[in-house]
Design an enzyme around this catalytic site. Structure first.
Site, PDB file in Angstrom:
ATOM      1  CG  ASP A   1      44.974  46.828  37.777  1.00 34.90           C
ATOM      2  OD1 ASP A   1      43.777  46.845  37.441  1.00 34.90           O
ATOM      3  OD2 ASP A   1      45.574  45.786  38.072  1.00 34.90           O
TER       4      ASP A   1
ATOM      5  CD  GLU B   1      46.488  39.083  35.177  1.00 36.57           C
ATOM      6  OE1 GLU B   1      45.320  39.318  34.845  1.00 36.57           O
ATOM      7  OE2 GLU B   1      47.133  39.831  35.924  1.00 36.57           O
TER       8      GLU B   1
HETATM    9  C1  A5P Z   1      43.670  40.872  36.687  1.00 31.90           C
HETATM   10  O1  A5P Z   1      44.316  40.180  37.693  1.00 31.90           O
HETATM   11  C2  A5P Z   1      44.358  42.141  36.385  1.00 31.90           C
HETATM   12  O2  A5P Z   1      45.736  42.126  36.284  1.00 31.90           O
HETATM   13  C3  A5P Z   1      43.763  42.857  35.208  1.00 31.90           C
HETATM   14  O3  A5P Z   1      44.462  42.615  34.028  1.00 31.90           O
HETATM   15  C4  A5P Z   1      43.815  44.281  35.514  1.00 31.90           C
HETATM   16  O4  A5P Z   1      43.270  44.421  36.808  1.00 31.90           O
HETATM   17  C5  A5P Z   1      43.045  45.127  34.507  1.00 31.90           C
HETATM   18  O5  A5P Z   1      41.698  44.813  34.550  1.00 31.90           O
HETATM   19  P1  A5P Z   1      40.615  45.684  33.827  1.00 31.90           P
HETATM   20  O6  A5P Z   1      40.870  45.573  32.361  1.00 31.90           O
HETATM   21  O7  A5P Z   1      39.313  45.083  34.254  1.00 31.90           O
HETATM   22  O8  A5P Z   1      40.760  47.080  34.331  1.00 31.90           O
END
Ligand code: A5P
Length: 227
Positions: A85, A104
């Protein structure tokens, strides 16, 4: 700029890093989505991998496209690829807007190489704003009250029907909101020291490189002292 194209480019270039026989961590979100699809194409064309998913949604996507999913075991992961993000110039990340932050982080920590894929809107000078959290349901009001001492404003996420939103692990999801985060390591330490915090979305010193999708291709960011 077309952000979907940027995400797709980053995901596809990351998929080229995968080699036959590797154990691969599949990230979560709209950028990791393109990585998974590109891997699926390579698997259909004969590449053999072991894949570990960071969320039930990525597991579902991978299986739908013909990728078998394995458990994370003691062999660890050769290459994990995931979105973010926010990314700062030292490759410190905020992750978890999609709620998969704990799995993650477990996958990223088990990876011998962790590559992040983003569109340019994610690249910032300094981390700020929203920091996702996974919280133990037991005593969560006490946890939130203690967390307020970090200077942030904390809340739980709402799910369907007004129920609190839960992670794939069954815990509660929340967020802390901050201004500019002057000391990411200090904040991470404070969050880690609260026993009700299962995990937080600050990934510090974990990323080996960041692939930023751009109109002309991919720009690679590498932290000073790495790569
Ligand atoms: C999911 O829990 C997140 O950590 C995503 O990796 C992060 O929000 C990025 O997502 P986008 O690629 O959809 O922006």
């Amino acid at each position: 700029m077309d952000m979907t194209a940027a995400k797709r480019t980053a995901g596809q270039v990351a998929a080229e890093l995968v080699e036959d026989g590797m154990t691969v961590g599949l990230g979560t979100g709209s950028t990791a989505h393109w990585f998974i699809l590109a891997i699926a194409t390579r698997v259909r064309n004969g590449m053999t991998i072991r894949a570990v998913a960071t969320s039930l949604s990525s597991e579902r996507l991978a299986r739908e496209h013909g990728i078998d999913i394995s458990d994370l075991d003691a062999r660890g992961i050769d290459l994990a690829v995931d979105g973010a993000d926010q990314v700062d110039p030292d490759l410190r990340l905020i992750k978890g807007f999609g709620g998969a932050l704990v799995r993650e982080k477990v996958v990223a920590a088990a990876a011998r190489r962790f590559v992040v894929v983003v569109d340019p809107s994610k690249v910032v000078d300094r981390l700020s704003g929203r920091v996702p959290l996974e919280l133990l349901p037991f005593g969560v009001e006490a946890t939130l009250a203690a967390l307020a001492e970090t200077g942030g404003v904390f809340s739980l996420r709402d799910g369907a029907g007004g129920e609190p939103l839960r992670s794939d692990n069954g815990n509660l999801l929340g967020d802390g909101r901050f201004g500019v985060i002057d000391d990411p390591e200090g904040l991470a330490e404070l969050l880690d020291s609260n026993p009700g915090v299962i995990g937080h979305g600050m990934f510090l010193g974990m990323a080996d490189s960041v692939l930023v999708g751009e109109p002309t291709g991919v720009r690679t960011m590498v932290a000073a002292g790495r790569g």
